[in-house]
Design a protein around this motif. Structure first.
Motif, PDB file in Angstrom:
ATOM      1  N   GLU A  46       0.452  -1.260  -0.471  1.00  0.00           N
ATOM      2  CA  GLU A  46       0.356   0.007   0.213  1.00  0.00           C
ATOM      3  C   GLU A  46       0.517   1.593   0.155  1.00  0.00           C
ATOM      4  O   GLU A  46       0.564   2.223  -0.134  1.00  0.00           O
ATOM      5  CB  GLU A  46      -0.364  -0.540   1.262  1.00  0.00           C
ATOM      6  N   TRP A  47       1.987   1.038   0.169  1.00  0.00           N
ATOM      7  CA  TRP A  47       2.865   2.172   0.525  1.00  0.00           C
ATOM      8  C   TRP A  47       4.372   2.373  -0.985  1.00  0.00           C
ATOM      9  O   TRP A  47       4.872   3.224  -0.622  1.00  0.00           O
ATOM     10  CB  TRP A  47       2.979   2.814   2.294  1.00  0.00           C
ATOM     11  N   SER A  49       5.806   1.319  -3.413  1.00  0.00           N
ATOM     12  CA  SER A  49       5.292   1.469  -4.786  1.00  0.00           C
ATOM     13  C   SER A  49       5.752   0.357  -5.859  1.00  0.00           C
ATOM     14  O   SER A  49       5.148  -0.407  -6.257  1.00  0.00           O
ATOM     15  CB  SER A  49       5.290   2.740  -6.062  1.00  0.00           C
ATOM     16  N   ALA A  50       7.021  -0.765  -5.568  1.00  0.00           N
ATOM     17  CA  ALA A  50       7.752  -0.674  -5.753  1.00  0.00           C
ATOM     18  C   ALA A  50       6.718  -2.531  -5.684  1.00  0.00           C
ATOM     19  O   ALA A  50       7.589  -3.114  -6.095  1.00  0.00           O
ATOM     20  CB  ALA A  50       9.070  -0.876  -5.571  1.00  0.00           C
ATOM     21  N   THR A  52       4.437  -4.892  -5.051  1.00  0.00           N
ATOM     22  CA  THR A  52       3.008  -5.655  -5.347  1.00  0.00           C
ATOM     23  C   THR A  52       2.391  -6.321  -4.633  1.00  0.00           C
ATOM     24  O   THR A  52       1.242  -6.538  -4.442  1.00  0.00           O
ATOM     25  CB  THR A  52       3.242  -6.118  -6.833  1.00  0.00           C
ATOM     26  N   ARG A  68       7.270  -4.890  -9.049  1.00  0.00           N
ATOM     27  CA  ARG A  68       7.116  -4.794 -10.189  1.00  0.00           C
ATOM     28  C   ARG A  68       7.907  -4.853 -11.171  1.00  0.00           C
ATOM     29  O   ARG A  68       9.166  -5.040 -11.093  1.00  0.00           O
ATOM     30  CB  ARG A  68       7.160  -3.058  -9.956  1.00  0.00           C
ATOM     31  N   THR A 142      12.666   5.802  -4.953  1.00  0.00           N
ATOM     32  CA  THR A 142      11.285   5.314  -4.958  1.00  0.00           C
ATOM     33  C   THR A 142      11.514   5.084  -3.435  1.00  0.00           C
ATOM     34  O   THR A 142      10.597   5.490  -3.019  1.00  0.00           O
ATOM     35  CB  THR A 142      11.788   4.202  -4.830  1.00  0.00           C
ATOM     36  N   GLY A 145       9.394   8.454  -2.202  1.00  0.00           N
ATOM     37  CA  GLY A 145       8.805   8.085  -2.556  1.00  0.00           C
ATOM     38  C   GLY A 145       7.424   7.303  -1.775  1.00  0.00           C
ATOM     39  O   GLY A 145       6.506   7.031  -0.658  1.00  0.00           O
ATOM     40  N   ALA A 146       8.039   5.666  -1.070  1.00  0.00           N
ATOM     41  CA  ALA A 146       8.062   4.640  -0.234  1.00  0.00           C
ATOM     42  C   ALA A 146       7.639   5.668   1.323  1.00  0.00           C
ATOM     43  O   ALA A 146       6.825   5.529   1.700  1.00  0.00           O
ATOM     44  CB  ALA A 146       8.544   3.907  -0.167  1.00  0.00           C
ATOM     45  N   ALA A 149       4.737   8.657   1.043  1.00  0.00           N
ATOM     46  CA  ALA A 149       3.724   7.350   1.693  1.00  0.00           C
ATOM     47  C   ALA A 149       2.953   6.921   2.880  1.00  0.00           C
ATOM     48  O   ALA A 149       1.910   6.459   3.011  1.00  0.00           O
ATOM     49  CB  ALA A 149       3.212   6.362   0.125  1.00  0.00           C
ATOM     50  N   ARG A 153       0.276   7.487   5.427  1.00  0.00           N
ATOM     51  CA  ARG A 153      -1.092   6.117   5.370  1.00  0.00           C
ATOM     52  C   ARG A 153      -0.776   6.290   6.884  1.00  0.00           C
ATOM     53  O   ARG A 153      -2.128   5.834   7.731  1.00  0.00           O
ATOM     54  CB  ARG A 153       0.146   4.653   5.389  1.00  0.00           C
TER      55      ARG A 153
END
Length: 157
Positions: A46-47, A49-50, A52, A68, A142, A145-146, A149, A153
């Protein structure tokens, strides 16, 4: 097909042929960040992005991570020290060239929350280490960004 990597411990973080370290401060407490890292393994998708898929295996001392692009990791948690450090070793992966990999998330109290430091420590042949060094900028983006996020959250509850 996943292939096994060399089993290493946390000492590998200090002497790995390749060490990449990224840091960022978040407003959440070390305890809240630790819970997100160590206790809410499925939440990583959820937080981060790399990621899945993230799921604990067995009693939670092992994890399965999918990224990903199809990269898969089977990991063993090496350290889960409440509000301080979360570290794991990759036991098997389908990523080419890696021989050993340990990642550590270190949490340090800061004036406004937590300083979160991620260390990526790897052993691989020289060409793979070069590619990973060249990927440092993308890995840093990355990571930032994580963490942003994750902070959103945690703030949302």
């Amino acid at each position: 097909m996943a292939r096994p990597l060399r089993p290493v411990g946390t000492e590998f973080l200090e002497h790995a042929p390749l060490r990449l370290v990224f840091a960022r401060e978040v407003s959440a407490s070390p305890a809240a960040v630790f819970r997100a890292l160590a206790e809410d393994v499925p939440g990583w998708a959820e937080w981060f992005s790399a990621v899945t898929l993230a799921r604990p295996l067995g009693d939670g001392g092992r994890r399965e991570i999918r990224l990903r692009g199809g990269t898969r990791f089977e990991e063993t948690v090496l350290v889960a020290k409440e509000a301080e450090v979360y570290a794991y070793r990759v036991d098997a992966t389908n990523a080419p060239g890696l021989r050993a990999l340990v990642e550590e998330w270190r949490l340090t109290p800061a004036d406004t929350g937590t300083l979160l430091r991620w260390t990526f420590a790897a052993d691989a042949p020289a060409p793979v280490r070069l590619v990973l060094r060249l990927a440092r900028g993308g890995m840093g983006r990355t990571f930032r960004g994580a963490v942003a996020a994750l902070e959103r959250r945690l703030a949302a509850g």
